[in-house]
Design a protein around this motif. Structure first.
Motif, PDB file in Angstrom:
ATOM      1  N   UNK A   6       0.831  -1.214   0.000  1.00 26.78           N
ATOM      2  CA  UNK A   6       0.000   0.000   0.000  1.00 26.78           C
ATOM      3  C   UNK A   6       0.863   1.259   0.000  1.00 26.78           C
ATOM      4  N   UNK A   7       0.453   2.256  -0.791  1.00 22.42           N
ATOM      5  CA  UNK A   7       1.224   3.501  -0.895  1.00 22.42           C
ATOM      6  C   UNK A   7       1.307   4.232   0.436  1.00 22.42           C
ATOM      7  N   UNK A   8       0.293   4.060   1.277  1.00 23.80           N
ATOM      8  CA  UNK A   8       0.268   4.789   2.555  1.00 23.80           C
ATOM      9  C   UNK A   8       1.168   4.158   3.618  1.00 23.80           C
ATOM     10  N   UNK A   9       1.754   2.989   3.305  1.00 23.30           N
ATOM     11  CA  UNK A   9       2.633   2.316   4.276  1.00 23.30           C
ATOM     12  C   UNK A   9       3.902   3.134   4.476  1.00 23.30           C
ATOM     13  N   UNK A  10       4.181   3.496   5.720  1.00 22.60           N
ATOM     14  CA  UNK A  10       5.336   4.335   6.047  1.00 22.60           C
ATOM     15  C   UNK A  10       6.379   3.582   6.874  1.00 22.60           C
ATOM     16  N   UNK A  11       6.186   2.278   7.032  1.00 24.69           N
ATOM     17  CA  UNK A  11       7.114   1.511   7.853  1.00 24.69           C
ATOM     18  C   UNK A  11       8.379   1.131   7.105  1.00 24.69           C
ATOM     19  N   UNK A  12       9.197   0.344   7.747  1.00 24.75           N
ATOM     20  CA  UNK A  12      10.487  -0.057   7.175  1.00 24.75           C
ATOM     21  C   UNK A  12      10.645  -1.567   7.232  1.00 24.75           C
ATOM     22  N   UNK A  13      11.622  -2.036   6.489  1.00 22.74           N
ATOM     23  CA  UNK A  13      11.998  -3.450   6.513  1.00 22.74           C
ATOM     24  C   UNK A  13      13.398  -3.513   7.092  1.00 22.74           C
ATOM     25  N   UNK A  14      13.481  -3.751   8.408  1.00 26.21           N
ATOM     26  CA  UNK A  14      14.772  -3.686   9.083  1.00 26.21           C
ATOM     27  C   UNK A  14      15.635  -4.916   8.786  1.00 26.21           C
ATOM     28  N   UNK A  15      16.918  -4.674   8.655  1.00 25.08           N
ATOM     29  CA  UNK A  15      17.882  -5.753   8.438  1.00 25.08           C
ATOM     30  C   UNK A  15      18.255  -6.348   9.781  1.00 25.08           C
ATOM     31  N   UNK A  16      18.235  -7.665   9.866  1.00 19.19           N
ATOM     32  CA  UNK A  16      18.590  -8.340  11.107  1.00 19.19           C
ATOM     33  C   UNK A  16      19.365  -9.602  10.816  1.00 19.19           C
ATOM     34  N   UNK A  17      19.609 -10.386  11.845  1.00 17.14           N
ATOM     35  CA  UNK A  17      20.384 -11.613  11.674  1.00 17.14           C
ATOM     36  C   UNK A  17      19.670 -12.560  10.710  1.00 17.14           C
ATOM     37  N   UNK A  18      20.387 -13.013   9.665  1.00 16.79           N
ATOM     38  CA  UNK A  18      19.843 -13.907   8.642  1.00 16.79           C
ATOM     39  C   UNK A  18      18.594 -13.336   7.970  1.00 16.79           C
ATOM     40  N   UNK A  19      18.531 -12.016   7.880  1.00 15.27           N
ATOM     41  CA  UNK A  19      17.378 -11.382   7.238  1.00 15.27           C
ATOM     42  C   UNK A  19      17.841 -10.074   6.597  1.00 15.27           C
ATOM     43  N   UNK A  20      17.521  -9.911   5.295  1.00 13.18           N
ATOM     44  CA  UNK A  20      17.827  -8.642   4.641  1.00 13.18           C
ATOM     45  C   UNK A  20      16.564  -8.057   4.047  1.00 13.18           C
ATOM     46  N   UNK A  21      16.635  -6.808   3.650  1.00 16.72           N
ATOM     47  CA  UNK A  21      15.448  -6.081   3.226  1.00 16.72           C
ATOM     48  C   UNK A  21      14.802  -6.659   1.973  1.00 16.72           C
ATOM     49  N   UNK A  22      15.553  -7.400   1.178  1.00 13.84           N
ATOM     50  CA  UNK A  22      14.981  -7.974  -0.039  1.00 13.84           C
ATOM     51  C   UNK A  22      13.977  -9.079   0.262  1.00 13.84           C
ATOM     52  N   UNK A  23      13.962  -9.564   1.497  1.00 16.90           N
ATOM     53  CA  UNK A  23      13.025 -10.619   1.869  1.00 16.90           C
ATOM     54  C   UNK A  23      11.620 -10.086   2.111  1.00 16.90           C
ATOM     55  N   UNK A  24      11.476  -8.771   2.261  1.00 11.26           N
ATOM     56  CA  UNK A  24      10.145  -8.198   2.366  1.00 11.26           C
ATOM     57  C   UNK A  24       9.486  -8.218   0.991  1.00 11.26           C
ATOM     58  N   UNK A  25       8.161  -8.307   0.968  1.00  9.07           N
ATOM     59  CA  UNK A  25       7.424  -8.389  -0.282  1.00  9.07           C
ATOM     60  C   UNK A  25       6.015  -7.838  -0.091  1.00  9.07           C
ATOM     61  N   UNK A  26       5.110  -8.150  -1.005  1.00 11.00           N
ATOM     62  CA  UNK A  26       3.757  -7.610  -0.928  1.00 11.00           C
ATOM     63  C   UNK A  26       2.970  -8.175   0.241  1.00 11.00           C
ATOM     64  N   UNK A  27       3.363  -9.344   0.733  1.00 12.16           N
ATOM     65  CA  UNK A  27       2.704  -9.923   1.895  1.00 12.16           C
ATOM     66  C   UNK A  27       3.357  -9.453   3.183  1.00 12.16           C
ATOM     67  N   UNK A  28       4.677  -9.600   3.271  1.00 13.94           N
ATOM     68  CA  UNK A  28       5.446  -9.117   4.416  1.00 13.94           C
ATOM     69  C   UNK A  28       5.956  -7.724   4.059  1.00 13.94           C
ATOM     70  N   UNK A  29       5.181  -6.704   4.420  1.00 17.76           N
ATOM     71  CA  UNK A  29       5.518  -5.354   3.961  1.00 17.76           C
ATOM     72  C   UNK A  29       6.452  -4.625   4.917  1.00 17.76           C
ATOM     73  N   UNK A  30       6.618  -5.139   6.112  1.00 15.65           N
ATOM     74  CA  UNK A  30       7.505  -4.497   7.072  1.00 15.65           C
ATOM     75  C   UNK A  30       8.037  -5.500   8.058  1.00 15.65           C
ATOM     76  N   UNK A  31       9.219  -5.226   8.584  1.00  6.25           N
ATOM     77  CA  UNK A  31       9.805  -6.122   9.569  1.00  6.25           C
ATOM     78  C   UNK A  31      10.637  -5.305  10.539  1.00  6.25           C
TER      79      UNK A  31
END
Length: 335
Positions: A6-31
């Motif tokens: 959604x365009x109104x989403x203002x959150x972020x996809x934080x990088x963490x252990x064994x997780x990078x921002x490319x793993x976010x998608x249309x279902x998982x929009x923030x982490x």
């Protein structure tokens, strides 16, 4: 499955252990992460769509709206009361770990605590609806309640709190901890029609405007008001816990198991009471067959002024299912 963020989403996809921002998608929009409870987090009903009903407003919340959830699990001085059987009331379950988080507000006040019991229960309801699309919301609630567990993970009765060590009453813990697998196959269900709910509303001395506010319809009939709703629990209100009282209930159960079967009643008596179930055996010849039974609870009073409780369990003769309903005798102090 959503196709885009959604365009109104203002959150972020934080990088963490064994997780990078490319793993976010249309279902998982923030982490994001808080740093507690390492391990695997699993969803309950990932493909479910949720329709959320707002109950809290600037002027407060209303009992006709509220779905109440507590933050600290069962507690001796925090009793959740809900007089509306179309609402599934939940409280946070107690776990064997404590996660403390502090949020400092600008005014210097700190707050802690979290609860995801409501989405857990909602997710289980969604799974049950997926497995049994023909079930009504009432049937789903019944399955969750009658298969709930009153024991904790040490196989001991659930306690009021960690300090008192007293066994929790149904007014503190409801029917118990939800068991999703058992709820998928409850054996028997307690169901109700929209008119059954209207009959209950009509028994509460509500006027036409108030009933309309709840039902959103004028297509109802108040010719048969009844407070004896087909609910998988029995509650007797005593004025002072010393006055004798007799209350009668009628219930109808539907066999959702496979084929012919027989159930037998087993009652644990609340203190100071007698309970008569008639008949004591329910014989079903077919799936979806309905059988009715009556319960008479006679309360003779006790001297401690506290809530007394027991249960009625319908046990299948082959041992495959047990269908439990709490019995509660509660002093109201208002007569």
């Amino acid at each position: 499955m959503p196709t885009k963020v959604p365009k109104k989403w203002k959150g972020t996809c934080e990088v963490g252990q064994n997780f990078n921002s490319s793993l976010c998608n249309a279902k998982l929009i923030g982490a994001s992460y808080f740093g507690y409870a390492s391990g695997i987090a699993k969803g309950v009903a990932p493909r479910a769509g949720l329709a959320i009903y707002k109950v809290s407003w600037d002027e407060g919340s209303y009992s006709s709206d509220a779905l109440t959830a507590g933050n600290k699990g069962s507690s001796g001085n925090e009793i959740i009361r809900n007089g509306y059987p179309w609402v599934l009331t939940v409280t946070a379950g107690t776990v064997d770990r404590w996660f403390a988080g502090t949020l400092a507000l600008e005014n210097g006040i700190s707050i802690t605590g979290t609860s995801i019991a409501c989405p857990h229960a909602t997710g289980v309801a969604a799974l049950l609806k997926g497995a049994h699309p023909e079930w009504s919301p009432t049937a789903i609630e019944s399955a969750m309640m009658t298969t709930a567990d009153t024991y904790d993970n040490t196989h001991s009765p659930i306690k009021e709190d960690t300090k008192k060590k007293s066994i929790a009453s149904p007014l503190a813990m409801g029917s118990g901890q939800i068991r999703p697998n058992q709820a998928l196959d409850p054996g028997l269900i307690y169901d109700a029609t929209p008119q059954d709910y209207v009959n209950l509303l009509c028994s509460m001395n509500l006027d036409e405007k108030q009933i309309m506010g709840i039902t959103r319809s004028r297509n109802y009939n108040c010719s048969n008001p009844s407070s004896d709703f087909n609910y998988p629990a029995f509650v007797v209100s005593s004025c002072d816990n010393r006055t004798s009282i007799v209350q009668n209930f009628k219930r109808i159960v539907t066999n959702v198991g496979e084929g012919a079967t027989t159930y037998e009643a087993n009652v644990t008596l609340p203190e100071g009471s007698t309970v008569i179930v008639s008949p004591t055996k329910l014989i079903f010849r077919n799936k979806y067959e309905k059988q009715s039974y009556a319960v008479t609870i006679s309360f003779k009073g006790n001297n401690n002024g506290e809530v007394s409780f027991g249960d009625l369990i319908w046990e299948e003769e082959n041992g495959n299912h047990t269908v439990r309903s709490p019995i509660v005798i509660s002093p109201t102090h208002v007569c």
